[in-house]
Design a protein around this motif. Structure first.
Motif, PDB file in Angstrom:
ATOM      1  N   ILE A 275      48.774  43.744  47.944  1.00 37.94           N
ATOM      2  CA  ILE A 275      47.983  43.617  46.678  1.00 37.94           C
ATOM      3  C   ILE A 275      48.481  42.290  45.924  1.00 37.94           C
ATOM      4  CG2 ILE A 275      49.859  44.525  45.591  1.00 37.94           C
ATOM      5  CD1 ILE A 275      47.480  46.282  44.194  1.00 37.94           C
ATOM      6  N   GLU A 276      47.110  41.923  45.429  1.00 35.02           N
ATOM      7  CA  GLU A 276      47.607  40.574  44.652  1.00 35.02           C
ATOM      8  C   GLU A 276      46.817  40.964  43.307  1.00 35.02           C
ATOM      9  OE1 GLU A 276      48.729  37.069  46.217  1.00 35.02           O
ATOM     10  OE2 GLU A 276      49.141  38.384  47.703  1.00 35.02           O
ATOM     11  N   HIS A 277      47.902  40.363  42.414  1.00 38.11           N
ATOM     12  CA  HIS A 277      46.961  40.190  41.235  1.00 38.11           C
ATOM     13  C   HIS A 277      46.655  38.809  41.021  1.00 38.11           C
ATOM     14  CE1 HIS A 277      48.442  39.655  36.730  1.00 38.11           C
ATOM     15  NE2 HIS A 277      47.227  39.906  36.580  1.00 38.11           N
ATOM     16  N   ALA A 278      44.663  38.883  40.749  1.00 34.26           N
ATOM     17  CA  ALA A 278      43.835  38.216  40.896  1.00 34.26           C
ATOM     18  C   ALA A 278      42.619  38.824  39.858  1.00 34.26           C
ATOM     19  CB  ALA A 278      43.837  37.314  41.808  1.00 34.26           C
ATOM     20  N   ALA A 279      41.446  37.898  39.724  1.00 33.59           N
ATOM     21  CA  ALA A 279      40.448  38.291  39.553  1.00 33.59           C
ATOM     22  C   ALA A 279      39.352  37.491  40.628  1.00 33.59           C
ATOM     23  CB  ALA A 279      39.730  37.509  37.879  1.00 33.59           C
TER      24      ALA A 279
ATOM     25  N   VAL B  87      43.206  33.938  46.898  1.00 36.22           N
ATOM     26  CA  VAL B  87      44.029  34.574  47.180  1.00 36.22           C
ATOM     27  C   VAL B  87      44.106  34.163  48.464  1.00 36.22           C
ATOM     28  CG1 VAL B  87      43.972  36.561  47.793  1.00 36.22           C
ATOM     29  CG2 VAL B  87      44.042  35.800  44.955  1.00 36.22           C
ATOM     30  N   PHE B  88      43.260  34.310  49.220  1.00 38.02           N
ATOM     31  CA  PHE B  88      42.408  33.883  51.613  1.00 38.02           C
ATOM     32  C   PHE B  88      43.235  32.962  50.773  1.00 38.02           C
ATOM     33  CE2 PHE B  88      38.219  35.979  50.723  1.00 38.02           C
ATOM     34  CZ  PHE B  88      38.670  37.337  49.964  1.00 38.02           C
ATOM     35  N   ALA B  89      43.226  31.998  51.065  1.00 38.78           N
ATOM     36  CA  ALA B  89      43.727  30.734  51.640  1.00 38.78           C
ATOM     37  C   ALA B  89      44.971  31.221  51.369  1.00 38.78           C
ATOM     38  CB  ALA B  89      43.383  29.687  50.753  1.00 38.78           C
TER      39      ALA B  89
ATOM     40  N   ASP C  51      40.100  45.416  49.293  1.00 39.99           N
ATOM     41  CA  ASP C  51      39.500  46.289  48.422  1.00 39.99           C
ATOM     42  C   ASP C  51      39.569  45.265  46.708  1.00 39.99           C
ATOM     43  OD1 ASP C  51      39.024  47.876  46.196  1.00 39.99           O
ATOM     44  OD2 ASP C  51      40.570  48.730  47.009  1.00 39.99           O
ATOM     45  N   ALA C  52      38.871  44.422  46.638  1.00 43.01           N
ATOM     46  CA  ALA C  52      39.154  43.830  45.404  1.00 43.01           C
ATOM     47  C   ALA C  52      38.703  43.934  43.863  1.00 43.01           C
ATOM     48  CB  ALA C  52      37.582  42.888  45.313  1.00 43.01           C
ATOM     49  N   THR C  53      38.983  45.233  43.371  1.00 47.38           N
ATOM     50  CA  THR C  53      39.246  46.359  42.331  1.00 47.38           C
ATOM     51  C   THR C  53      40.347  47.385  42.929  1.00 47.38           C
ATOM     52  OG1 THR C  53      37.060  47.479  42.334  1.00 47.38           O
ATOM     53  CG2 THR C  53      36.981  45.218  41.222  1.00 47.38           C
ATOM     54  N   TYR C  54      41.425  48.019  43.169  1.00 51.43           N
ATOM     55  CA  TYR C  54      42.534  48.246  43.210  1.00 51.43           C
ATOM     56  C   TYR C  54      42.118  49.324  42.411  1.00 51.43           C
ATOM     57  CZ  TYR C  54      46.577  51.201  44.725  1.00 51.43           C
ATOM     58  OH  TYR C  54      46.733  52.234  45.379  1.00 51.43           O
ATOM     59  N   GLY C  55      42.109  48.865  41.509  1.00 53.57           N
ATOM     60  CA  GLY C  55      42.067  50.492  40.393  1.00 53.57           C
ATOM     61  C   GLY C  55      43.576  51.663  40.367  1.00 53.57           C
TER      62      GLY C  55
ATOM     63  N   GLY D  28      46.939  33.138  54.376  1.00 53.47           N
ATOM     64  CA  GLY D  28      46.094  32.090  55.735  1.00 53.47           C
ATOM     65  C   GLY D  28      45.109  32.956  56.282  1.00 53.47           C
ATOM     66  N   VAL D  29      44.379  33.275  55.336  1.00 48.69           N
ATOM     67  CA  VAL D  29      43.411  34.483  56.041  1.00 48.69           C
ATOM     68  C   VAL D  29      41.705  33.691  55.944  1.00 48.69           C
ATOM     69  CG1 VAL D  29      42.310  36.687  55.631  1.00 48.69           C
ATOM     70  CG2 VAL D  29      43.778  36.904  55.386  1.00 48.69           C
ATOM     71  N   ALA D  30      41.373  33.437  56.969  1.00 44.20           N
ATOM     72  CA  ALA D  30      39.735  32.992  56.908  1.00 44.20           C
ATOM     73  C   ALA D  30      38.456  33.524  57.123  1.00 44.20           C
ATOM     74  CB  ALA D  30      40.408  31.773  58.578  1.00 44.20           C
ATOM     75  N   GLN D  31      38.610  34.524  57.708  1.00 42.64           N
ATOM     76  CA  GLN D  31      37.820  35.670  57.038  1.00 42.64           C
ATOM     77  C   GLN D  31      38.013  37.335  57.564  1.00 42.64           C
ATOM     78  OE1 GLN D  31      35.168  34.357  61.434  1.00 42.64           O
ATOM     79  NE2 GLN D  31      33.870  33.986  59.851  1.00 42.64           N
ATOM     80  N   VAL D  32      37.194  37.822  56.888  1.00 43.12           N
ATOM     81  CA  VAL D  32      37.554  39.229  57.073  1.00 43.12           C
ATOM     82  C   VAL D  32      36.716  40.617  57.055  1.00 43.12           C
ATOM     83  CG1 VAL D  32      39.181  39.252  54.823  1.00 43.12           C
ATOM     84  CG2 VAL D  32      36.904  39.398  54.812  1.00 43.12           C
TER      85      VAL D  32
END
Length: 319
Positions: A82-86, A93-95, A33-37, A98-102
């Motif tokens: 949750i990550e504080h990022a744009a 963030v994925f790197a 969820d790239a925009t948690y809000g 350690g997430v290669a695919q979603v």
């Protein structure tokens, strides 16, 4: 201008069920969820996931991150982080995780109701507050700082291109004239009043400052560039069969999402190389969905929302 002092700032999640229904196809998968809000989409995604599923939320607004991690509304589900990022930092963030695919990425573009309705954030001409407009107030320059240093030509270009405002030149000229008189714009009410004097004709039901505020917000937050980079990162990390869901609220955003999906899902015949191998397409367009009449009646801010959904094709799919 009135202020929503002492009221609880609420957010109604737009296209909630439509977006999550389209997104979650593998209950055991990893979703973003790239925009948690305020977590509306995230909470429903978690309901759809199995105990083995995982949800990574991202938001550039520190208030959204705090909402997810502190107080009564915090999310305690072990499958959630949750990550504080744009958007532009999604690959990083994925790197880091350690997430290669979603299995799916949801991007709900635009400003949340708590951001708009909080005068301290400076997003709205309806409430008097500092002219800020940053989604992440810990980074970058505010709208006031931009207007205090930008040349008249740059201000006009921003308002015209990002706000599609016919009176952009007049507004920019007035901003600079006020600045040169030793009275730079510092508050939302000052900007709204200046714009009202410059906009000679008004659209029915729309405040004359609407387009200018939208333009400055997009410029301050580099929203269109962030969206483009986020789409690239999402596609690069989607598994075959994974879903991309994008909710936009104005034509500039929707055009980017539409063009991105079309560019990766439609073969273009190259007359200069008629015998060349067909292109390897990465996406399959699934749906274009708008808010229902009932949702628009309950939440007018959903009126302009458009959900576009696409699915990652298998590697090496030629069309």
């Amino acid at each position: 201008m009135s202020s929503p002092a002492n009221q609880v700032l609420q957010h109604r999640t737009v296209l909630l069920h439509e977006a999550v229904d389209a997104l979650v196809q593998a209950p055991d998968g990893i979703y973003v969820d790239a925009t948690y809000g305020r977590g509306g989409h995230s909470r429903l995604i978690l309901e759809r996931l199995s105990p083995q599923g995982r949800l990574i939320a991202i938001d550039r607004d520190p208030d959204a991150v705090a909402h997810a991690t502190q107080g009564e509304a915090r999310v305690t589900d072990p499958r959630f982080s949750i990550e504080h990022a744009a958007f532009a930092e999604m690959a990083t963030v994925f790197a880091r995780l350690g997430v290669a695919q979603v299995d799916g990425v949801l991007m709900d573009i635009g400003v949340s109701s708590p951001q708009i309705d909080n005068p301290a954030r400076g997003f709205s001409f309806r409430f008097d507050g500092p002219l800020d407009m940053r989604m992440d107030p810990t980074r970058g320059e505010s709208a006031a700082e931009f207007l205090a240093r930008a040349e008249e030509r740059e201000i006009a270009e921003v308002i015209r291109e990002f706000g599609e405002e016919r009176f952009a030149n007049a507004i920019a000229k007035a901003v600079v004239a006020r600045r040169e008189a030793g009275e730079p714009l510092r508050t939302t009410s000052e900007l709204a009043q200046l714009v009202a004097r410059c906009v000679r004709t008004r659209e029915a039901g729309q405040d004359p400052a609407t387009r200018t505020f939208q333009a400055l917000r997009i410029r301050v937050n580099a929203e269109l560039e962030e969206l483009e980079q986020g789409l690239d990162a999402a596609l690069a990390h989607l598994k075959p069969g994974g879903r991309l869901a994008v909710i936009s609220f104005h034509s500039l955003e929707d055009r980017i999402a539409k063009t991105f999906i079309a560019g990766h899902s439609k073969a273009v015949f190259d007359r200069r190389a008629p015998f060349a191998a067909p292109p390897q397409l990465k996406l399959r367009a699934i749906a274009r969905i708008k808010a229902s009449a009932d949702e628009v009646a309950a939440n007018p801010r959903s009126r302009s929302a458009i959900l576009r959904v696409a699915e990652r094709t298998g590697e090496g799919v030629a069309v």
